[in-house]
Design a protein around this motif. Structure first.
Motif, PDB file in Angstrom:
ATOM      1  N   LYS A  74       0.811  -1.217   0.000  1.00 41.95           N
ATOM      2  CA  LYS A  74       0.000   0.000   0.000  1.00 41.95           C
ATOM      3  C   LYS A  74       0.845   1.268   0.000  1.00 41.95           C
ATOM      4  CE  LYS A  74      -4.300  -1.325  -0.095  1.00 41.95           C
ATOM      5  NZ  LYS A  74      -5.196  -0.879  -1.190  1.00 41.95           N
ATOM      6  N   SER A  75       1.990   1.227   0.677  1.00 46.66           N
ATOM      7  CA  SER A  75       2.845   2.413   0.780  1.00 46.66           C
ATOM      8  C   SER A  75       3.702   2.626  -0.461  1.00 46.66           C
ATOM      9  CB  SER A  75       3.747   2.298   2.010  1.00 46.66           C
ATOM     10  OG  SER A  75       4.650   1.212   1.863  1.00 46.66           O
ATOM     11  N   GLY A  76       3.744   1.628  -1.347  1.00 50.82           N
ATOM     12  CA  GLY A  76       4.563   1.751  -2.550  1.00 50.82           C
ATOM     13  C   GLY A  76       5.983   1.267  -2.377  1.00 50.82           C
ATOM     14  N   LEU A  77       6.331   0.782  -1.179  1.00 56.12           N
ATOM     15  CA  LEU A  77       7.669   0.227  -0.973  1.00 56.12           C
ATOM     16  C   LEU A  77       7.864  -1.058  -1.760  1.00 56.12           C
ATOM     17  CD1 LEU A  77       8.253   0.770   2.860  1.00 56.12           C
ATOM     18  CD2 LEU A  77       9.513   1.840   0.986  1.00 56.12           C
ATOM     19  N   GLU A  78       6.753  -1.672  -2.110  1.00 58.70           N
ATOM     20  CA  GLU A  78       6.796  -2.927  -2.844  1.00 58.70           C
ATOM     21  C   GLU A  78       5.792  -2.877  -3.989  1.00 58.70           C
ATOM     22  OE1 GLU A  78       7.587  -6.699  -0.474  1.00 58.70           O
ATOM     23  OE2 GLU A  78       5.462  -6.870  -0.981  1.00 58.70           O
ATOM     24  N   THR A  79       6.177  -3.384  -5.143  1.00 57.36           N
ATOM     25  CA  THR A  79       5.275  -3.400  -6.290  1.00 57.36           C
ATOM     26  C   THR A  79       4.495  -4.713  -6.320  1.00 57.36           C
ATOM     27  OG1 THR A  79       6.884  -4.415  -7.790  1.00 57.36           O
ATOM     28  CG2 THR A  79       6.950  -2.007  -7.563  1.00 57.36           C
ATOM     29  N   ARG A  80       3.457  -4.759  -7.146  1.00 51.27           N
ATOM     30  CA  ARG A  80       2.671  -5.982  -7.268  1.00 51.27           C
ATOM     31  C   ARG A  80       3.503  -7.132  -7.838  1.00 51.27           C
ATOM     32  NH1 ARG A  80      -2.696  -5.627  -6.397  1.00 51.27           N
ATOM     33  NH2 ARG A  80      -3.600  -3.535  -6.207  1.00 51.27           N
ATOM     34  N   ASP A  81       4.380  -6.797  -8.781  1.00 55.38           N
ATOM     35  CA  ASP A  81       5.247  -7.839  -9.346  1.00 55.38           C
ATOM     36  C   ASP A  81       6.178  -8.404  -8.281  1.00 55.38           C
ATOM     37  OD1 ASP A  81       4.180  -7.752 -11.866  1.00 55.38           O
ATOM     38  OD2 ASP A  81       5.628  -6.302 -12.635  1.00 55.38           O
ATOM     39  N   GLU A  82       6.710  -7.518  -7.426  1.00 49.62           N
ATOM     40  CA  GLU A  82       7.581  -7.977  -6.346  1.00 49.62           C
ATOM     41  C   GLU A  82       6.809  -8.837  -5.354  1.00 49.62           C
ATOM     42  OE1 GLU A  82      10.728  -4.212  -6.442  1.00 49.62           O
ATOM     43  OE2 GLU A  82       9.114  -4.280  -4.963  1.00 49.62           O
ATOM     44  N   LEU A  83       5.548  -8.481  -5.102  1.00 46.28           N
ATOM     45  CA  LEU A  83       4.706  -9.280  -4.212  1.00 46.28           C
ATOM     46  C   LEU A  83       4.512 -10.685  -4.772  1.00 46.28           C
ATOM     47  CD1 LEU A  83       2.921  -9.544  -1.706  1.00 46.28           C
ATOM     48  CD2 LEU A  83       1.023  -8.617  -3.060  1.00 46.28           C
ATOM     49  N   LYS A  84       4.356 -10.791  -6.086  1.00 44.07           N
ATOM     50  CA  LYS A  84       4.207 -12.110  -6.718  1.00 44.07           C
ATOM     51  C   LYS A  84       5.466 -12.952  -6.506  1.00 44.07           C
ATOM     52  CE  LYS A  84       1.169 -10.270 -10.338  1.00 44.07           C
ATOM     53  NZ  LYS A  84       1.076  -9.931 -11.791  1.00 44.07           N
ATOM     54  N   VAL A  85       6.633 -12.319  -6.675  1.00 42.69           N
ATOM     55  CA  VAL A  85       7.898 -13.034  -6.473  1.00 42.69           C
ATOM     56  C   VAL A  85       8.025 -13.485  -5.020  1.00 42.69           C
ATOM     57  CG1 VAL A  85      10.412 -12.811  -6.494  1.00 42.69           C
ATOM     58  CG2 VAL A  85       9.062 -11.797  -8.332  1.00 42.69           C
ATOM     59  N   ILE A  86       7.686 -12.597  -4.090  1.00 43.41           N
ATOM     60  CA  ILE A  86       7.788 -12.906  -2.665  1.00 43.41           C
ATOM     61  C   ILE A  86       6.824 -14.031  -2.283  1.00 43.41           C
ATOM     62  CG2 ILE A  86       7.308 -11.956  -0.362  1.00 43.41           C
ATOM     63  CD1 ILE A  86       8.431  -9.277  -1.522  1.00 43.41           C
ATOM     64  N   THR A  87       5.618 -14.019  -2.851  1.00 49.95           N
ATOM     65  CA  THR A  87       4.652 -15.094  -2.595  1.00 49.95           C
ATOM     66  C   THR A  87       5.182 -16.428  -3.103  1.00 49.95           C
ATOM     67  OG1 THR A  87       2.815 -13.522  -2.787  1.00 49.95           O
ATOM     68  CG2 THR A  87       2.287 -15.861  -2.973  1.00 49.95           C
ATOM     69  N   LEU A  88       5.820 -16.411  -4.272  1.00 48.82           N
ATOM     70  CA  LEU A  88       6.424 -17.630  -4.808  1.00 48.82           C
ATOM     71  C   LEU A  88       7.471 -18.176  -3.853  1.00 48.82           C
ATOM     72  CD1 LEU A  88       6.981 -19.679  -7.106  1.00 48.82           C
ATOM     73  CD2 LEU A  88       8.532 -17.974  -8.111  1.00 48.82           C
ATOM     74  N   PHE A  89       8.298 -17.293  -3.308  1.00 49.42           N
ATOM     75  CA  PHE A  89       9.331 -17.726  -2.372  1.00 49.42           C
ATOM     76  C   PHE A  89       8.727 -18.242  -1.069  1.00 49.42           C
ATOM     77  CE2 PHE A  89      12.249 -15.602  -5.171  1.00 49.42           C
ATOM     78  CZ  PHE A  89      13.417 -16.327  -5.013  1.00 49.42           C
ATOM     79  N   HIS A  90       7.621 -17.656  -0.663  1.00 42.60           N
ATOM     80  CA  HIS A  90       6.937 -18.136   0.540  1.00 42.60           C
ATOM     81  C   HIS A  90       6.513 -19.591   0.343  1.00 42.60           C
ATOM     82  CE1 HIS A  90       3.836 -18.685   3.575  1.00 42.60           C
ATOM     83  NE2 HIS A  90       4.301 -17.622   4.201  1.00 42.60           N
TER      84      HIS A  90
END
Length: 283
Positions: A74-90
């Motif tokens: 929400k704050s813009g520190l992370e993009t949606r694409d980065e969230l997808k990568v992080i979810t994959l790593f999770h």
């Protein structure tokens, strides 16, 4: 703060002071890239020292990490694409955790409602925090890859490293053979990054080792605060064996290869889209 350091670097004529300021600025950017890992460690420490009501500690950690992830997006520190990568790593990390706990490599001895096969769901965020750091640092330092090997070499190598974490329980451990392959495949590869507009470069293999070593230090902090527990830490906390550095280096390599591959695929798609757009515009 970043702009202040940049101005000081431009104004100073002393080469030693300039190097120190550059190093400080590099450290500052690294610290900003570690915001999610810092929250992970702070949460582990606080919940260890101050018990929270209503829910077990492991469940509170999951809630804290989910809220942090939501805030970063929400704050813009992370993009949606980065969230997808992080979810994959999770998901990748959670799968590895379930297997390792089942094999007795380590355990999560505390109670928790949000557990799968004895593994709390928050554990995947510790792997996701590594991916978060890589994505943040990539963007902040304007990372570029030089002489990156072809996908036909990178993808099978990453898969083999990840699979070895599972197969070495039933077969021989080939981690050092894989490490040798990494040196061969990435012998001519470099990573370029910017600090205050000045470009630096580092051998990719060296960056793997440095990140893996710092993750090992982080692992010692995490086990001290009870994030998980090795068999030899059941009675009292002990330093994690230095040999675990090799495991973390290999895991960092997998993480880096996945992030780099996704970044390159996205970059290639953008270039193809622009080319198609220009072609249609001419028609």
């Amino acid at each position: 703060m970043t702009s202040t350091i940049q101005n000081e670097v431009r104004l100073t004529s002393n080469p030693i002071v300039k190097r120190i300021l550059q190093l400080f600025h590099f450290g500052w950017e690294q610290a900003l890239s570690c915001i999610f890992p810092v929250v992970v460690f702070a949460s582990l420490a606080i919940t260890k020292m101050i018990p929270l009501p209503f829910l077990p500690r492991y469940d509170w950690l999951l809630i804290i990490f989910l809220l942090m992830q939501w805030w970063m997006l929400k704050s813009g520190l992370e993009t949606r694409d980065e969230l997808k990568v992080i979810t994959l790593f999770h998901l990748i990390g959670l799968g590895l955790e379930i297997f390792k706990v089942h094999m007795g490599s380590w355990s999560y001895p505390e109670e928790g409602y949000m557990k799968i096969f004895g593994v709390p769901l928050y554990s995947g965020f510790m792997y996701a925090s590594v991916a978060s750091y890589l994505c943040q640092a990539w963007r902040r330092l304007h990372v570029e890859l030089v002489k990156w090997p072809p996908f036909i070499l990178v993808v099978p190598l990453a898969a083999a490293i990840y699979l070895n974490f599972f197969t070495h329980h039933f077969w021989i451990d080939i981690r050092y053979w894989l490490a040798g392959l990494v040196l061969i495949v990435f012998w001519k590869s470099w990573v370029k990054y910017e600090v205050n507009g000045i470009t630096y470069r580092m051998p990719i293999a060296l960056s793997f080792v440095l990140i893996g070593f710092f993750v090992w230090i982080a692992e010692n902090i995490a086990t001290f605060f009870g994030a998980w527990q090795y068999p030899n830490q059941a009675d009292t906390w002990q330093l994690v064996h230095i040999g675990k550095v090799s495991s973390w280096v290999l895991l960092v390599i997998v993480s880096f290869l996945i992030v780099a591959t996704l970044k390159l695929v996205k970059q290639k798609n953008k270039l193809e889209f622009r080319h198609l757009d220009n072609t249609l515009g001419k028609e």
